[in-house]
Scaffold this motif. Sequence first.
Motif, PDB file in Angstrom:
ATOM      1  N   ASN A 176     -18.018  -4.179  26.286  1.00  0.00           N
ATOM      2  CA  ASN A 176     -18.027  -3.860  24.860  1.00  0.00           C
ATOM      3  C   ASN A 176     -19.463  -3.628  24.423  1.00  0.00           C
ATOM      4  N   ALA A 177     -19.656  -2.738  23.461  1.00  0.00           N
ATOM      5  CA  ALA A 177     -21.001  -2.425  22.986  1.00  0.00           C
ATOM      6  C   ALA A 177     -20.926  -1.920  21.557  1.00  0.00           C
ATOM      7  N   GLU A 178     -22.116  -1.631  20.986  1.00  0.00           N
ATOM      8  CA  GLU A 178     -22.211  -1.076  19.643  1.00  0.00           C
ATOM      9  C   GLU A 178     -22.951   0.253  19.693  1.00  0.00           C
ATOM     10  N   LEU A 179     -22.549   1.169  18.812  1.00  0.00           N
ATOM     11  CA  LEU A 179     -23.225   2.442  18.636  1.00  0.00           C
ATOM     12  C   LEU A 179     -23.840   2.460  17.246  1.00  0.00           C
ATOM     13  N   PHE A 180     -25.143   2.796  17.168  1.00  0.00           N
ATOM     14  CA  PHE A 180     -25.803   2.889  15.872  1.00  0.00           C
ATOM     15  C   PHE A 180     -27.056   3.749  15.988  1.00  0.00           C
ATOM     16  N   PRO A 181     -27.535   4.331  14.884  1.00  0.00           N
ATOM     17  CA  PRO A 181     -28.697   5.211  14.916  1.00  0.00           C
ATOM     18  C   PRO A 181     -29.940   4.483  15.415  1.00  0.00           C
ATOM     19  N   GLY A 182     -30.828   5.254  16.041  1.00  0.00           N
ATOM     20  CA  GLY A 182     -32.061   4.676  16.543  1.00  0.00           C
ATOM     21  C   GLY A 182     -31.918   4.069  17.917  1.00  0.00           C
ATOM     22  N   LYS A 183     -30.697   3.889  18.375  1.00  0.00           N
ATOM     23  CA  LYS A 183     -30.429   3.378  19.717  1.00  0.00           C
ATOM     24  C   LYS A 183     -30.192   4.560  20.645  1.00  0.00           C
ATOM     25  N   SER A 184     -30.473   4.365  21.918  1.00  0.00           N
ATOM     26  CA  SER A 184     -30.262   5.458  22.874  1.00  0.00           C
ATOM     27  C   SER A 184     -28.783   5.775  23.039  1.00  0.00           C
ATOM     28  N   ASN A 185     -27.925   4.838  22.601  1.00  0.00           N
ATOM     29  CA  ASN A 185     -26.486   4.992  22.767  1.00  0.00           C
ATOM     30  C   ASN A 185     -26.112   5.241  24.229  1.00  0.00           C
ATOM     31  N   SER A 186     -26.797   4.476  25.086  1.00  0.00           N
ATOM     32  CA  SER A 186     -26.461   4.452  26.501  1.00  0.00           C
ATOM     33  C   SER A 186     -25.638   3.196  26.766  1.00  0.00           C
ATOM     34  N   LEU A 187     -24.445   3.357  27.258  1.00  0.00           N
ATOM     35  CA  LEU A 187     -23.560   2.233  27.563  1.00  0.00           C
ATOM     36  C   LEU A 187     -23.808   1.827  29.013  1.00  0.00           C
ATOM     37  N   LEU A 188     -24.270   0.585  29.217  1.00  0.00           N
ATOM     38  CA  LEU A 188     -24.597   0.081  30.542  1.00  0.00           C
ATOM     39  C   LEU A 188     -23.506  -0.877  31.011  1.00  0.00           C
ATOM     40  N   PHE A 189     -22.959  -0.625  32.167  1.00  0.00           N
ATOM     41  CA  PHE A 189     -21.874  -1.442  32.711  1.00  0.00           C
ATOM     42  C   PHE A 189     -21.702  -1.047  34.169  1.00  0.00           C
ATOM     43  N   ALA A 190     -20.622  -1.453  34.766  1.00  0.00           N
ATOM     44  CA  ALA A 190     -20.306  -1.048  36.136  1.00  0.00           C
ATOM     45  C   ALA A 190     -18.807  -0.916  36.290  1.00  0.00           C
ATOM     46  N   ALA A 191     -18.392   0.219  36.789  1.00  0.00           N
ATOM     47  CA  ALA A 191     -16.980   0.456  37.077  1.00  0.00           C
ATOM     48  C   ALA A 191     -16.907   1.478  38.194  1.00  0.00           C
ATOM     49  N   LYS A 192     -15.953   1.318  39.069  1.00  0.00           N
ATOM     50  CA  LYS A 192     -15.797   2.247  40.194  1.00  0.00           C
ATOM     51  C   LYS A 192     -14.369   2.769  40.197  1.00  0.00           C
ATOM     52  N   GLY A 193     -14.241   4.053  39.944  1.00  0.00           N
ATOM     53  CA  GLY A 193     -12.920   4.656  39.878  1.00  0.00           C
ATOM     54  C   GLY A 193     -13.044   6.113  39.480  1.00  0.00           C
ATOM     55  N   ASN A 194     -11.913   6.717  39.142  1.00  0.00           N
ATOM     56  CA  ASN A 194     -11.934   8.139  38.796  1.00  0.00           C
ATOM     57  C   ASN A 194     -11.530   8.417  37.349  1.00  0.00           C
ATOM     58  N   GLU A 195     -11.344   7.344  36.542  1.00  0.00           N
ATOM     59  CA  GLU A 195     -11.020   7.577  35.138  1.00  0.00           C
ATOM     60  C   GLU A 195     -11.473   6.399  34.286  1.00  0.00           C
ATOM     61  N   LEU A 196     -12.143   6.721  33.180  1.00  0.00           N
ATOM     62  CA  LEU A 196     -12.594   5.731  32.214  1.00  0.00           C
ATOM     63  C   LEU A 196     -12.105   6.133  30.827  1.00  0.00           C
ATOM     64  N   GLU A 197     -11.988   5.144  29.949  1.00  0.00           N
ATOM     65  CA  GLU A 197     -11.609   5.427  28.570  1.00  0.00           C
ATOM     66  C   GLU A 197     -12.507   4.648  27.621  1.00  0.00           C
ATOM     67  N   LEU A 198     -13.031   5.335  26.618  1.00  0.00           N
ATOM     68  CA  LEU A 198     -13.804   4.704  25.555  1.00  0.00           C
ATOM     69  C   LEU A 198     -12.948   4.664  24.298  1.00  0.00           C
ATOM     70  N   GLN A 199     -12.932   3.512  23.631  1.00  0.00           N
ATOM     71  CA  GLN A 199     -12.222   3.372  22.361  1.00  0.00           C
ATOM     72  C   GLN A 199     -13.236   2.974  21.293  1.00  0.00           C
ATOM     73  N   ILE A 200     -13.496   3.909  20.372  1.00  0.00           N
ATOM     74  CA  ILE A 200     -14.469   3.686  19.308  1.00  0.00           C
ATOM     75  C   ILE A 200     -13.720   3.313  18.030  1.00  0.00           C
ATOM     76  N   ASP A 201     -14.034   2.142  17.474  1.00  0.00           N
ATOM     77  CA  ASP A 201     -13.391   1.662  16.256  1.00  0.00           C
ATOM     78  C   ASP A 201     -14.102   2.278  15.051  1.00  0.00           C
ATOM     79  N   ASN A 202     -13.422   3.193  14.361  1.00  0.00           N
ATOM     80  CA  ASN A 202     -14.020   3.886  13.221  1.00  0.00           C
ATOM     81  C   ASN A 202     -13.782   3.186  11.890  1.00  0.00           C
TER      82      ASN A 202
END
Length: 409
Positions: A268-294
Motif C-alpha cells: 500500500n502507498a500514497e500518491l501526492f504532488p511533489g513525490k516521484s510517485n514511484s511505487l516500491l515493492f516486490a512481486a513476481k508474475g505476469n499481472e498486477l492490479e493497482l486500485q486507487i481510492d478516489n
Amino acid sequence: MRRSQKNKAGLFLAGMFCALFSASAQNTFKYAATIPKTDSAGFYKISLQPALVAKSNADLSDIRLVNQKGYFVPYIMADNLPQPANEKFMVFPGVGVASKTDTGTSYVIENRESLPVNMLWVKLRNTAVKRNVNISGSDDLQRWFAIEEDVPLQQAGLNSRGAYLQSLSFPASNYRYLKLLVNDKNKAPLKFLEAGIYTEQSVSKSYFEVPDARVSQKDSNKVTYIDIRLNDNYLVNKIELTITAPKYYRRDVAIYQMDKQDRIPVSNAELFPGKSNSLLFAAKGNELELQIDNGDNLPLSIKNIRVFQADQFIVSYLDAGQSYKILTGDKKAPAPDYDLKFFIDSIHQRIPEISHTAVIKNTTYQIHTTIIKKDNGMIIWIAIIAALLLLILLTWKMVTEVNNKTGKA
C-alpha cells in the motif's frame, strides 16, 4: 595390481561419477545464457537481466554458473558484499525487545524517516545454528504486509568479538516499521543486538525497465482500477506513474498480484504532488492490479505507467578467456551453499560489471527430457551398471593378485 593402476582406476571412477552428476544436474535447468569471455582473471559482478530473472524462481535459488568443462562455479549475491568502511551506518531503533511468539522470535525496528530500504544489516550474538527469517512491514504496528520470506541467517564466522553482522536483502520498501520473524519455534531464540542501514547503499541505484507492459485503466465506483499485464513472470520492484492532473491530490493506492482469479495483496502507498510517485515493492508474475481510492474526487489523469526490475547481481571469480554460462529454470532447485561466502573480505568493493547474452532454451535439458521420455532412464542405468561391473572387476583382480602372492609364499 600395481598401486599406480589402482589409483588410475579410482580416479577414473571418481571422474566418471562427477561427470555423470554434473551432466545430470545441468540437465534439470530449462534455460541458459552465455557470459562473454573476459580479458583478465578476477572477480566480476554479473548483472541478471529481467528476461533471465523472469525464468528463475522468486528467490533466485535456481541460478547456477557453469564453466566450459561443465562444472558449477561458486558465486555469491552482490548484496552480501561488505560495505565500505567510510559509509555512515544508521541504526534503526528497536520497538521494544525481541519477543518470543507462537511461530518464532520477532524483532521490530522503526524506520522513522520511512526511507526506501532494500538491504538491512543485522547485528547478532555469535551463533552456530541455522535459521530462516521472514521480513514484513507496517505503518501502524497493526497491519503487517509480507516483504520477503525464508531468508537464511548465516552462522557466525571464526571471530572472538562475540557478535557479527549479516546483510538481509529484500525488495525495496519504505514501511515505517520492519519486523524480523525468525522461524525458531520450539528452539532457543537468537539474540538480536541492533539493525540498520548504510546510508549510501540502502537503495538500489539502477533499474531495468520491463518490456512490453500492457496497461489498461477503468474508473468505477470511486475507485480507479489499473491492470498491468506482462508477457512473462517478471520480477517487478518499481512502478512509476506520471500524473498530470489535478494539481492537488492525495490518494491511497493498493497493489495486488493477480494469481488466476485471486488478488494477492502486495503493498500500500500514497500518491501526492511533489513525490516521484514511484511505487516500491516486490512481486513476481505476469499481472498486477493497482486500485486507487478516489473518494469523491475525479479520477487522476495518468499520462504514463512504467514497470521496472531492480538490478540483480551475482559475484564470481572468472578465469581469463574462459567460457561461462548461467543456467536457470529449475523450480525444485535449492539455493546453493558455496564456501565463497566465507571469503567476501577478499573481494574488492569496486569490481568490473558484466552481463549475459540473450536467454535461450538449455539444449541439454531438451535432450535429457527427450531421452527420459523415450528410454525411461535406460542410459543412466547403463552407466550405473557399467560402474558396478568395473568395481567388481577391480575387486576380482585384487583378490587374484593377493592369492598369487600367497601361493608363491
